[in-house]
Design an enzyme around this catalytic site. Sequence first.
Site, PDB file in Angstrom:
ATOM      1  N   LEU A 143       0.828  -1.303  -0.119  1.00  0.00           N
ATOM      2  CA  LEU A 143       0.059   0.086  -0.248  1.00  0.00           C
ATOM      3  C   LEU A 143       0.913   1.183   0.117  1.00  0.00           C
ATOM      4  CD1 LEU A 143      -1.473   0.621   3.514  1.00  0.00           C
ATOM      5  CD2 LEU A 143       0.317  -0.781   2.817  1.00  0.00           C
ATOM      6  N   VAL A 144       0.426   2.451  -0.463  1.00  0.00           N
ATOM      7  CA  VAL A 144       0.952   3.520  -0.730  1.00  0.00           C
ATOM      8  C   VAL A 144       0.126   4.728  -0.163  1.00  0.00           C
ATOM      9  CG1 VAL A 144       2.124   5.195  -2.115  1.00  0.00           C
ATOM     10  CG2 VAL A 144       2.388   2.983  -2.540  1.00  0.00           C
ATOM     11  N   GLY A 152       4.838   6.583  -8.941  1.00  0.00           N
ATOM     12  CA  GLY A 152       5.850   5.496  -9.412  1.00  0.00           C
ATOM     13  C   GLY A 152       6.492   4.889  -7.953  1.00  0.00           C
ATOM     14  N   LEU A 153       5.643   5.178  -6.943  1.00  0.00           N
ATOM     15  CA  LEU A 153       6.412   4.652  -5.580  1.00  0.00           C
ATOM     16  C   LEU A 153       5.790   3.141  -5.333  1.00  0.00           C
ATOM     17  CD1 LEU A 153       5.695   7.832  -3.213  1.00  0.00           C
ATOM     18  CD2 LEU A 153       7.898   7.049  -4.207  1.00  0.00           C
ATOM     19  N   GLY A 154       4.539   2.881  -5.654  1.00  0.00           N
ATOM     20  CA  GLY A 154       4.329   1.461  -5.779  1.00  0.00           C
ATOM     21  C   GLY A 154       5.057   0.600  -6.484  1.00  0.00           C
ATOM     22  N   ASP A 178      -5.978  -8.039  -5.975  1.00  0.00           N
ATOM     23  CA  ASP A 178      -7.287  -7.607  -6.325  1.00  0.00           C
ATOM     24  C   ASP A 178      -7.576  -7.327  -7.815  1.00  0.00           C
ATOM     25  OD1 ASP A 178      -9.316  -5.273  -6.768  1.00  0.00           O
ATOM     26  OD2 ASP A 178      -9.748  -6.195  -4.891  1.00  0.00           O
ATOM     27  N   TYR A 185       0.353  -5.433 -11.488  1.00  0.00           N
ATOM     28  CA  TYR A 185       1.643  -6.668 -10.974  1.00  0.00           C
ATOM     29  C   TYR A 185       2.053  -7.292 -12.332  1.00  0.00           C
ATOM     30  CZ  TYR A 185       0.620  -5.806  -6.215  1.00  0.00           C
ATOM     31  OH  TYR A 185       0.590  -5.307  -4.952  1.00  0.00           O
TER      32      TYR A 185
END
Length: 206
Positions: A143-144, A152-154, A178, A185
Amino acid sequence: MPCLTCCSATPRICCLLLYPQDELVLVTTERADGATARIMYRNGATVDAKALEKLCEKVGWPARPVDKVDAALRNSYLVSSLYLQISKPGASSSNGSTSNSSNDGSSSSNGSTSSSDSSSMQLIGLARATSDHAFNATIWDVLVDPDYQGQGLGKALVEHMVRALLRRDITNITLFADSKVVDFYKQLGFASDPEGIKGMFWYPKL
């Protein structure tokens, strides 16, 4: 302020992704008040369970007992976290962090920590992995903070965690996604139902 690693004129996720480190500065910006804001990636930092639950609540996840969240963190093979570090003008730093770079887990009411009088740290992202310490690992709780999504952090969080697991010679890496984030992903190299393999679940019958 330019990126600390590739001299880009604008703050962004950059070539730090190429280097296998356990503490990285991903983004640096200068604020109007003269403070410096850094988004930092860390492996193995102590994460406060209450701060994590506040973040989970912010992203809309169901509430969980804090004691069980704390147990999940302590029993994880690897915990990767993102922190927002705010350094006021004059704060000392040798590697992009304050002189006390370790997070002792203590938190304020908003989930932030204070490492000195002139800087603060706030948890803004997390992923954790469980493992048999030999072959397999499963990634959980990615999570972010919604305030910092879209940078782009995730992607950086998951990529760094995967690299950290590979450095430990763990090559069978799985996760549960999910339906809304399956494509996210897949872009990071994960496959859905590879070779027809299906995830199986057992739930108690009520």
